[in-house]
Enzyme design. Sequence first.
Site, mmCIF file in Angstrom:
data_model
loop_
_atom_site.group_PDB
_atom_site.id
_atom_site.type_symbol
_atom_site.label_atom_id
_atom_site.label_comp_id
_atom_site.label_asym_id
_atom_site.label_seq_id
_atom_site.Cartn_x
_atom_site.Cartn_y
_atom_site.Cartn_z
ATOM 1 N N TYR A 1 -23.195 -55.585 -2.964
ATOM 2 C CA TYR A 1 -22.562 -54.996 -1.791
ATOM 3 C C TYR A 1 -23.511 -55.031 -0.589
ATOM 4 O O TYR A 1 -24.669 -55.420 -0.693
ATOM 5 C CB TYR A 1 -22.093 -53.579 -2.127
ATOM 6 N N CYS B 1 -16.369 -52.014 -25.900
ATOM 7 C CA CYS B 1 -15.422 -53.137 -25.865
ATOM 8 C C CYS B 1 -15.038 -53.516 -24.434
ATOM 9 O O CYS B 1 -14.517 -54.598 -24.185
ATOM 10 C CB CYS B 1 -14.159 -52.788 -26.640
ATOM 11 N N ALA C 1 -20.507 -43.615 -17.551
ATOM 12 C CA ALA C 1 -19.116 -43.882 -17.201
ATOM 13 C C ALA C 1 -18.342 -44.058 -18.498
ATOM 14 O O ALA C 1 -17.499 -43.231 -18.850
ATOM 15 C CB ALA C 1 -19.005 -45.118 -16.329
ATOM 16 N N CYS D 1 -8.626 -46.808 -22.548
ATOM 17 C CA CYS D 1 -9.803 -46.802 -23.426
ATOM 18 C C CYS D 1 -9.360 -46.995 -24.859
ATOM 19 O O CYS D 1 -8.399 -46.383 -25.311
ATOM 20 C CB CYS D 1 -10.555 -45.481 -23.272
ATOM 21 N N ASP E 1 0.632 -52.701 -33.859
ATOM 22 C CA ASP E 1 0.916 -54.132 -33.934
ATOM 23 C C ASP E 1 2.207 -54.423 -34.689
ATOM 24 O O ASP E 1 2.825 -55.470 -34.485
ATOM 25 C CB ASP E 1 -0.251 -54.858 -34.608
ATOM 26 N N TYR F 1 -24.739 -46.693 -1.160
ATOM 27 C CA TYR F 1 -24.592 -47.567 -2.321
ATOM 28 C C TYR F 1 -25.178 -48.948 -2.020
ATOM 29 O O TYR F 1 -24.560 -49.754 -1.337
ATOM 30 C CB TYR F 1 -23.114 -47.666 -2.697
ATOM 31 N N GLU G 1 -19.270 -42.076 -4.009
ATOM 32 C CA GLU G 1 -20.024 -43.315 -3.857
ATOM 33 C C GLU G 1 -19.509 -44.016 -2.596
ATOM 34 O O GLU G 1 -18.560 -44.811 -2.680
ATOM 35 C CB GLU G 1 -19.754 -44.147 -5.111
ATOM 36 N N CYS H 1 -11.931 -50.613 -20.792
ATOM 37 C CA CYS H 1 -11.854 -49.740 -19.600
ATOM 38 C C CYS H 1 -12.111 -50.556 -18.333
ATOM 39 O O CYS H 1 -11.397 -50.414 -17.341
ATOM 40 C CB CYS H 1 -12.841 -48.588 -19.715
HETATM 41 P P1 ADP Z 1 -2.686 -51.800 -36.166
HETATM 42 O O1 ADP Z 1 -3.659 -52.439 -35.231
HETATM 43 O O2 ADP Z 1 -1.304 -51.725 -35.612
HETATM 44 O O3 ADP Z 1 -3.162 -50.505 -36.719
HETATM 45 P P2 ADP Z 1 -3.657 -53.373 -38.425
HETATM 46 O O4 ADP Z 1 -3.249 -54.770 -38.748
HETATM 47 O O5 ADP Z 1 -5.028 -53.140 -37.933
HETATM 48 O O6 ADP Z 1 -2.547 -52.817 -37.422
HETATM 49 O O7 ADP Z 1 -3.475 -52.459 -39.711
HETATM 50 C C1 ADP Z 1 -2.317 -52.503 -40.488
HETATM 51 C C2 ADP Z 1 -2.685 -52.049 -41.914
HETATM 52 O O8 ADP Z 1 -1.486 -51.858 -42.663
HETATM 53 C C3 ADP Z 1 -3.521 -53.037 -42.701
HETATM 54 O O9 ADP Z 1 -4.710 -52.411 -43.130
HETATM 55 C C4 ADP Z 1 -2.635 -53.421 -43.912
HETATM 56 O O10 ADP Z 1 -3.399 -53.573 -45.101
HETATM 57 C C5 ADP Z 1 -1.746 -52.199 -44.024
HETATM 58 N N1 ADP Z 1 -0.470 -52.458 -44.703
HETATM 59 C C6 ADP Z 1 0.382 -53.481 -44.482
HETATM 60 N N2 ADP Z 1 1.464 -53.378 -45.309
HETATM 61 C C7 ADP Z 1 1.283 -52.252 -46.040
HETATM 62 C C8 ADP Z 1 2.042 -51.587 -47.072
HETATM 63 N N3 ADP Z 1 3.210 -52.058 -47.479
HETATM 64 N N4 ADP Z 1 1.551 -50.448 -47.600
HETATM 65 C C9 ADP Z 1 0.384 -49.936 -47.175
HETATM 66 N N5 ADP Z 1 -0.392 -50.526 -46.225
HETATM 67 C C10 ADP Z 1 0.059 -51.663 -45.664
HETATM 68 FE FE1 SF4 Z 2 -16.068 -47.576 -24.403
HETATM 69 FE FE2 SF4 Z 2 -13.507 -46.935 -24.213
HETATM 70 FE FE3 SF4 Z 2 -14.593 -48.515 -22.406
HETATM 71 FE FE4 SF4 Z 2 -14.217 -49.423 -24.907
HETATM 72 S S1 SF4 Z 2 -12.633 -48.833 -23.437
HETATM 73 S S2 SF4 Z 2 -16.057 -49.649 -23.629
HETATM 74 S S3 SF4 Z 2 -14.566 -47.548 -26.069
HETATM 75 S S4 SF4 Z 2 -15.105 -46.382 -22.778
#
Ligand code: ADP
Ligand code: SF4
Length: 671
Positions: free
Chosen positions: A147, A318, A291, A333, A617, A142, A71, A321
């Site tokens: 642009y 979402c 893409a 991604c 998390d 392009y 491009e 990317c």
């Molecule tokens: P991540 O984004 O890191 O995957 P989430 O918060 O989306 O974290 O998911 C964590 C999951 O863990 C939740 O669905 C919650 O219900 C589950 N969880 C938390 N504590 C326990 C436990 N003691 N036993 C089983 N599952 C659990």
């Molecule tokens: Fe799609 Fe991945 Fe971009 Fe999210 S990050 S919009 S799932 S290509």
Amino acid sequence: MTNTMPRMRAGFRAMKAEGGWGVVCTGYVSVHPTSDDSPLPYATLWDENDVRSHALMTNAVHAHGALAGVELWHGGGSVSNRTSRLPPLSPSGVSWMATHVGFMGNQRSKQMEAVDIKNLLHWQAEAARKAKRAGFDVIYVYAGMGYLPYEFLLPEWNRRTDAYGGCVANRVRLVRELLEVTKDAVGESCAVALRISLEELRAKPSDRAPSEAHEVVGLLAEVPDLWDVKMDSSPTDCAPSRFTPEGSHEPVIDFVKRLTSRPVVGVGRFTSPDTMVSQIKRGVLDLIGGARPSIADPFLPRKINEGREQDIRECIGCNICISSWHDSVPVRCTQNPTIGEEWRRGWHPERIAAAGSDAAVLIVGGGPAGLECALSLARRGYSVSLAEAADKFGGRLRFETSLPGLSAWGRVLDWRLGQLQRLPNVNLYASNKLSVEDILGLEHQRVVIATGASWTCALYSTLEIPVGELAGPDVYTPDDIAAGVQPAGPIVVFDFDNYYMGSLVAEQLARIADSVTYVTPAGHASAWALMTNEQPQVHRALANAGVQLLTLSRVIALTDGEAVVANLFTAAKQRLACRSLVIVGVRAPRAALYDALVARRDDLAAAGIVSIDRIGDALAPGAIVHAVHSGHRYARELDSATPGGPYRRDVPIIDAPPLLYDDGTEERSAQ
Ligand code: ADP
Ligand code: SF4
């Protein structure tokens, strides 16, 4: 990844070729230093180092039988030339005025003289010749996205009175000449394509055709070998699923095929094969471009060919990317943790090393991190158990996919669960909240804690220092809303998370409460969502939902049915009627289970548990993309050595001139 990471770029694009994409194109590649988009990551074709850099990619793409497209790009008045420090060029000295924080510049453009136009045509031809030497098969002009050639097409930018301004035939002249010089330079052996944005032009009436877009396409109909048609700005072109459905470009580009016999390719976050087939069958497009679909699943074409549609990892829209482009970092991604990691970490989206031991792995928590970890470990051949406290898997997705516009995000769960259910070495246990005693008794050698994070009521000072919590019976977090709490109005949503959650909770609550006010210390609602192309539509969504907006403000107290709000800069206070306050601020890992487990060191050894790790998390709260990557990385690295650090570092290809000291003498090596 640009020319600074040429091996990563080649690995990334080669994977798409291996996955069956017929043509693999670059992102934008500057033809000259007057087109410098720094600090955004644009590529260049200015010298022989650049030729060699791109050749890595074309060779890698050709090795899989695909064609390579480039491009070629001049940014005109949309760039600030922050690095080259040359004046930007535009048809009439009109510059792009980004009104959003983050993309502003203060360098305006110079009106192009006749000699500048001549130079531009020369740069395009030179870059085309370099592109051919680099091995590209399809070479682009392009004329999109604000642009330079696009600026010539639109009268708002192009106020010229010479042969390049005025009527449509004149405004099209530069694009025609760019196509002609490209053809003269390389046309006998390469295809010359035109990428053009048609949204604004289609909205402009014309005396000679249904719109100026029709007129432009009619005037150039057979000049390019390939038409590549699209929208005009990143938020409409690369639109998020929160606001825009799949295949959304069709109403703007559907006429092009009727005006040319050349093939037409288009994009628009095609994820389902049915939508792709429909656009081909109805004569909208000849070729499907993708893409995001090719990032989420580089093997999408192969899976269609092999009748494995259920294995396609569909993009969720979402736009994480695109945030990597805005952040100037290698592509990320949410759906595909291997993207960008092909070369530096050696990750392949479809292949993974066999298990390094016969350890059984217990994963606690079935959110994005736990699901991805379980799937990748199971694909390696480990015996995997995944336990989830709730009666359904999905973690944060259980709530978040119910928020306005986020249903497509459910594919993060659906795809993983669908794959897991087909593997014999996985046991899935929903409705199983595991305790320390449970885990000690389950006879797994490896334990992975993926218990996620909780929203807190923590507040921060204007210096962004934590200053305690604002707790109380009328103070809620998104976790309460997820649990089904319906706060009484008037409601204040105080958002300093700055991504999607605050504005979505406000939008959702506006459906049940009379009065919702969204307060943020940022200058915009969901300010970080600018990175994902969502932010420009967030204010509209809040206005449509009847949500009041207060920016540059912090909630500092809740007393007697009123929220006390202070201006971020002046500290001037005002009071808002408030029976319920929802704080969308920071999240903290759900650490209790992990902490309790590691405290039982002796019991762990007695139970045969050799490792306890946290992912997602539960380790460090982030977006879903971080959790998926974290879970995947654990699975890749279990029982495998990663010598020399976490990944290979890429370096530019440079035939380096000697460095000079201030006095002009050459720097010599220590030898
Ligand atoms: P991540 O984004 O890191 O995957 P989430 O918060 O989306 O974290 O998911 C964590 C999951 O863990 C939740 O669905 C919650 O219900 C589950 N969880 C938390 N504590 C326990 C436990 N003691 N036993 C089983 N599952 C659990
Ligand atoms: Fe799609 Fe991945 Fe971009 Fe999210 S990050 S919009 S799932 S290509």
